[in-house]
Design an enzyme around this catalytic site. Structure first.
Site, PDB file in Angstrom:
ATOM      1  N   ASN A   7       0.915 -11.226  -0.862  1.00  0.00           N
ATOM      2  CA  ASN A   7       1.405 -11.060   0.507  1.00  0.00           C
ATOM      3  C   ASN A   7       0.206 -11.165   1.465  1.00  0.00           C
ATOM      4  O   ASN A   7      -0.722 -10.356   1.391  1.00  0.00           O
ATOM      5  CB  ASN A   7       2.101  -9.696   0.632  1.00  0.00           C
ATOM      6  CG  ASN A   7       2.678  -9.491   2.009  1.00  0.00           C
ATOM      7  OD1 ASN A   7       2.001  -9.723   3.002  1.00  0.00           O
ATOM      8  ND2 ASN A   7       3.918  -9.053   2.094  1.00  0.00           N
ATOM      9  N   HIS A  10      -1.516  -9.373   6.124  1.00  0.00           N
ATOM     10  CA  HIS A  10      -2.666  -8.703   6.743  1.00  0.00           C
ATOM     11  C   HIS A  10      -3.721  -9.677   7.269  1.00  0.00           C
ATOM     12  O   HIS A  10      -4.498  -9.328   8.149  1.00  0.00           O
ATOM     13  CB  HIS A  10      -3.320  -7.743   5.752  1.00  0.00           C
ATOM     14  CG  HIS A  10      -2.582  -6.438   5.605  1.00  0.00           C
ATOM     15  ND1 HIS A  10      -1.414  -6.154   6.256  1.00  0.00           N
ATOM     16  CD2 HIS A  10      -2.874  -5.333   4.886  1.00  0.00           C
ATOM     17  CE1 HIS A  10      -1.016  -4.942   5.928  1.00  0.00           C
ATOM     18  NE2 HIS A  10      -1.890  -4.416   5.090  1.00  0.00           N
ATOM     19  N   ARG A  18      -6.984 -10.128  17.840  1.00  0.00           N
ATOM     20  CA  ARG A  18      -7.672 -10.819  18.933  1.00  0.00           C
ATOM     21  C   ARG A  18      -6.850 -11.980  19.501  1.00  0.00           C
ATOM     22  O   ARG A  18      -7.283 -12.640  20.431  1.00  0.00           O
ATOM     23  CB  ARG A  18      -9.013 -11.375  18.422  1.00  0.00           C
ATOM     24  CG  ARG A  18     -10.069 -10.318  18.232  1.00  0.00           C
ATOM     25  CD  ARG A  18     -10.537  -9.788  19.588  1.00  0.00           C
ATOM     26  NE  ARG A  18     -11.466  -8.700  19.440  1.00  0.00           N
ATOM     27  CZ  ARG A  18     -12.783  -8.843  19.398  1.00  0.00           C
ATOM     28  NH1 ARG A  18     -13.326 -10.023  19.452  1.00  0.00           N
ATOM     29  NH2 ARG A  18     -13.549  -7.789  19.280  1.00  0.00           N
ATOM     30  N   HIS A  43       5.976 -12.052   5.625  1.00  0.00           N
ATOM     31  CA  HIS A  43       7.096 -11.376   6.294  1.00  0.00           C
ATOM     32  C   HIS A  43       7.087 -11.799   7.761  1.00  0.00           C
ATOM     33  O   HIS A  43       6.157 -11.475   8.494  1.00  0.00           O
ATOM     34  CB  HIS A  43       6.906  -9.857   6.157  1.00  0.00           C
ATOM     35  CG  HIS A  43       8.050  -9.051   6.699  1.00  0.00           C
ATOM     36  ND1 HIS A  43       8.136  -7.685   6.519  1.00  0.00           N
ATOM     37  CD2 HIS A  43       9.165  -9.398   7.400  1.00  0.00           C
ATOM     38  CE1 HIS A  43       9.242  -7.232   7.100  1.00  0.00           C
ATOM     39  NE2 HIS A  43       9.873  -8.256   7.649  1.00  0.00           N
ATOM     40  N   ARG A  45       8.386 -10.978  10.972  1.00  0.00           N
ATOM     41  CA  ARG A  45       9.092  -9.855  11.585  1.00  0.00           C
ATOM     42  C   ARG A  45       9.656 -10.249  12.937  1.00  0.00           C
ATOM     43  O   ARG A  45       9.127 -11.131  13.615  1.00  0.00           O
ATOM     44  CB  ARG A  45       8.142  -8.658  11.747  1.00  0.00           C
ATOM     45  CG  ARG A  45       7.650  -8.088  10.435  1.00  0.00           C
ATOM     46  CD  ARG A  45       6.818  -6.839  10.679  1.00  0.00           C
ATOM     47  NE  ARG A  45       7.662  -5.706  10.962  1.00  0.00           N
ATOM     48  CZ  ARG A  45       7.954  -4.736  10.081  1.00  0.00           C
ATOM     49  NH1 ARG A  45       7.434  -4.748   8.879  1.00  0.00           N
ATOM     50  NH2 ARG A  45       8.740  -3.744  10.412  1.00  0.00           N
ATOM     51  N   ARG A  49       4.601  -9.336  14.791  1.00  0.00           N
ATOM     52  CA  ARG A  49       3.343  -8.590  14.920  1.00  0.00           C
ATOM     53  C   ARG A  49       2.217  -9.193  14.085  1.00  0.00           C
ATOM     54  O   ARG A  49       1.062  -8.974  14.371  1.00  0.00           O
ATOM     55  CB  ARG A  49       3.543  -7.122  14.546  1.00  0.00           C
ATOM     56  CG  ARG A  49       3.821  -6.883  13.088  1.00  0.00           C
ATOM     57  CD  ARG A  49       3.853  -5.413  12.772  1.00  0.00           C
ATOM     58  NE  ARG A  49       5.026  -4.739  13.311  1.00  0.00           N
ATOM     59  CZ  ARG A  49       5.519  -3.608  12.804  1.00  0.00           C
ATOM     60  NH1 ARG A  49       4.923  -3.041  11.767  1.00  0.00           N
ATOM     61  NH2 ARG A  49       6.585  -3.058  13.316  1.00  0.00           N
ATOM     62  N   GLU A  70       9.870 -12.977   3.393  1.00  0.00           N
ATOM     63  CA  GLU A  70      10.540 -11.685   3.595  1.00  0.00           C
ATOM     64  C   GLU A  70      11.077 -11.676   5.018  1.00  0.00           C
ATOM     65  O   GLU A  70      10.358 -12.046   5.951  1.00  0.00           O
ATOM     66  CB  GLU A  70       9.541 -10.530   3.472  1.00  0.00           C
ATOM     67  CG  GLU A  70       9.013 -10.303   2.098  1.00  0.00           C
ATOM     68  CD  GLU A  70       7.964  -9.189   2.099  1.00  0.00           C
ATOM     69  OE1 GLU A  70       7.780  -8.516   3.120  1.00  0.00           O
ATOM     70  OE2 GLU A  70       7.313  -9.033   1.081  1.00  0.00           O
ATOM     71  N   THR A 100       5.105  -0.247   8.138  1.00  0.00           N
ATOM     72  CA  THR A 100       5.430  -1.237   7.112  1.00  0.00           C
ATOM     73  C   THR A 100       6.850  -0.950   6.646  1.00  0.00           C
ATOM     74  O   THR A 100       7.453   0.041   7.074  1.00  0.00           O
ATOM     75  CB  THR A 100       4.420  -1.183   5.941  1.00  0.00           C
ATOM     76  OG1 THR A 100       4.751  -2.174   4.973  1.00  0.00           O
ATOM     77  CG2 THR A 100       4.414   0.178   5.263  1.00  0.00           C
ATOM     78  N   THR A 101       7.411  -1.835   5.807  1.00  0.00           N
ATOM     79  CA  THR A 101       8.797  -1.663   5.379  1.00  0.00           C
ATOM     80  C   THR A 101       8.984  -0.297   4.709  1.00  0.00           C
ATOM     81  O   THR A 101       8.262   0.043   3.787  1.00  0.00           O
ATOM     82  CB  THR A 101       9.173  -2.773   4.382  1.00  0.00           C
ATOM     83  OG1 THR A 101       8.700  -4.007   4.894  1.00  0.00           O
ATOM     84  CG2 THR A 101      10.669  -2.828   4.171  1.00  0.00           C
ATOM     85  N   GLU A 149      14.067  -7.244  -5.685  1.00  0.00           N
ATOM     86  CA  GLU A 149      12.686  -6.764  -5.709  1.00  0.00           C
ATOM     87  C   GLU A 149      12.769  -5.248  -5.647  1.00  0.00           C
ATOM     88  O   GLU A 149      13.322  -4.685  -4.688  1.00  0.00           O
ATOM     89  CB  GLU A 149      11.864  -7.321  -4.542  1.00  0.00           C
ATOM     90  CG  GLU A 149      10.434  -6.775  -4.584  1.00  0.00           C
ATOM     91  CD  GLU A 149       9.473  -7.499  -3.655  1.00  0.00           C
ATOM     92  OE1 GLU A 149       9.671  -8.704  -3.378  1.00  0.00           O
ATOM     93  OE2 GLU A 149       8.521  -6.840  -3.206  1.00  0.00           O
ATOM     94  N   HIS A 189       5.379  -3.169  -3.224  1.00  0.00           N
ATOM     95  CA  HIS A 189       5.118  -2.189  -2.164  1.00  0.00           C
ATOM     96  C   HIS A 189       4.243  -1.045  -2.678  1.00  0.00           C
ATOM     97  O   HIS A 189       4.623  -0.330  -3.591  1.00  0.00           O
ATOM     98  CB  HIS A 189       6.385  -1.610  -1.545  1.00  0.00           C
ATOM     99  CG  HIS A 189       6.182  -1.301  -0.096  1.00  0.00           C
ATOM    100  ND1 HIS A 189       5.462  -0.218   0.328  1.00  0.00           N
ATOM    101  CD2 HIS A 189       6.541  -1.969   1.027  1.00  0.00           C
ATOM    102  CE1 HIS A 189       5.421  -0.224   1.653  1.00  0.00           C
ATOM    103  NE2 HIS A 189       6.061  -1.284   2.096  1.00  0.00           N
ATOM    104  N   GLY A 190       3.081  -0.968  -2.073  1.00  0.00           N
ATOM    105  CA  GLY A 190       2.171   0.145  -2.389  1.00  0.00           C
ATOM    106  C   GLY A 190       1.453   0.021  -3.724  1.00  0.00           C
ATOM    107  O   GLY A 190       0.793   0.965  -4.161  1.00  0.00           O
ATOM    108  N   GLY A 211       0.133  -6.966  -1.462  1.00  0.00           N
ATOM    109  CA  GLY A 211      -0.594  -7.389  -0.273  1.00  0.00           C
ATOM    110  C   GLY A 211      -1.770  -6.512   0.075  1.00  0.00           C
ATOM    111  O   GLY A 211      -2.933  -6.875  -0.132  1.00  0.00           O
TER     112      GLY A 211
HETATM  113  N1  PXP Z   1       7.293  -6.497  -1.079  1.00  0.00           N
HETATM  114  C1  PXP Z   1       7.936  -6.241   0.083  1.00  0.00           C
HETATM  115  C2  PXP Z   1       9.408  -6.498   0.139  1.00  0.00           C
HETATM  116  C3  PXP Z   1       7.244  -5.785   1.223  1.00  0.00           C
HETATM  117  O1  PXP Z   1       7.910  -5.539   2.362  1.00  0.00           O
HETATM  118  C4  PXP Z   1       5.849  -5.609   1.135  1.00  0.00           C
HETATM  119  C5  PXP Z   1       5.080  -5.169   2.353  1.00  0.00           C
HETATM  120  O2  PXP Z   1       5.152  -6.152   3.326  1.00  0.00           O
HETATM  121  C6  PXP Z   1       5.212  -5.906  -0.088  1.00  0.00           C
HETATM  122  C7  PXP Z   1       5.958  -6.317  -1.181  1.00  0.00           C
HETATM  123  C8  PXP Z   1       3.740  -5.736  -0.259  1.00  0.00           C
HETATM  124  O3  PXP Z   1       3.411  -4.383  -0.122  1.00  0.00           O
HETATM  125  P1  PXP Z   1       1.889  -3.950  -0.096  1.00  0.00           P
HETATM  126  O4  PXP Z   1       1.268  -4.591   1.097  1.00  0.00           O
HETATM  127  O5  PXP Z   1       1.959  -2.464  -0.003  1.00  0.00           O
HETATM  128  O6  PXP Z   1       1.269  -4.439  -1.377  1.00  0.00           O
END
Ligand code: PXP
Length: 237
Positions: A7, A10, A18, A43, A45, A49, A70, A100-101, A149, A189-190, A211
């Site tokens: 992902n 970031h 900037r 993603h 959004r 952002r 996403e 974040t989500t 997922e 996620h995480g 990510g």
């Molecule tokens: N999967 C989904 C569906 C997400 O929304 C995110 C965060 O954007 C990630 C994976 C990646 O999460 P992380 O950045 O915490 O690794």
């Protein structure tokens, strides 16, 4: 072998700080792919952002692996997906005020089945970002999704060894249920370099989308090495 989706949101977050043209997510995707990424996840959004429409359009043309978009299940996003045609769409809940989500998708959204079918009819695979709950997964199957997922955020936030074990068990059961229902199983996620070992052992998980930890590590060791290190860790399963 378990697949790794990187992902790169970031990278766009830094650029948007900037509002210039660096760093470019397109270059990040190129480096990630060269170093073992099996997929690039972004993603788009509603508030734009981080990832911009321009990123999505160019990445569609330059990505050599798979592009996973996403997005929230809104009419605007469905129209964008149908015009840009990512390989897959992961439907996620979205709130403007969240960092974040948070949490998995509520499957009771109006016309969700119709929306899933609209994307599938356009030849896009549809995944649902959902909590590790077997009932929710069964409902996801009823909606005719191709994949799920599993939201691993609760696992990532667990602190005691007991809570971590419970969450790993929930994820394991969810993955097994989904696989039995012939759903493709991703998780994300995480997930970090430190906690991924709990999940890399779950053989029913076919793909991780990661990510924050990878982009954070990339600041110090470079994106190529950060991707390789994670690929190595998930390949141990
Ligand atoms: N999967 C989904 C569906 C997400 O929304 C995110 C965060 O954007 C990630 C994976 C990646 O999460 P992380 O950045 O915490 O690794």
């Amino acid at each position: 072998m378990t697949k790794l989706g990187i992902n790169i949101d970031h990278i766009a977050t830094i650029r948007q700080a900037r509002k210039t043209n660096e760093p470019d997510p397109v270059e990040a995707a190129f480096i990630a792919e060269k170093n073992g990424a099996d997929q690039i996840t972004i993603h788009l959004r509603e508030d734009r952002r981080h990832i911009q429409d321009r990123d999505l359009r160019i990445l569609r043309q330059t990505i050599q692996t798979k592009l996973n978009l996403e997005m929230a299940p809104t009419s605007e996003m469905i129209a964008i997906a149908k015009s840009v045609h990512p390989d897959s769409v992961t439907l996620v809940p979205e709130k403007r005020e969240e960092i974040t989500t948070e949490g998995g998708l509520n499957l009771d959204i109006e016309n969700l089945e119709e929306k899933i079918n609209e994307l599938k009819s356009a030849g896009i695979k549809v995944s649902l970002f959902i909590n590790p709950d077997t009932e929710i997964i069964k409902n996801g199957k009823k909606l005719d999704a191709d994949a799920i997922e599993i939201h691993t955020g609760y696992f990532a936030n667990a602190e005691s060894e007991k809570d971590i074990k419970n969450e790993v068990e929930r994820i394991k059961n969810a993955a097994r249920t989904a696989k039995r229902l012939e759903l493709y199983v991703a998780a994300g996620h995480g997930i970090t370099y430190h906690n991924v070992h709990y999940l890399s052992e779950i053989s029913d998980i076919q793909e991780f989308n990661i990510g924050h930890t990878i982009i954070s590590r990339a600041v110090f060791v470079g994106l190529g090495l950060a991707v390789k290190e994670m690929k190595n860790l998930i390949s141990k399963s």
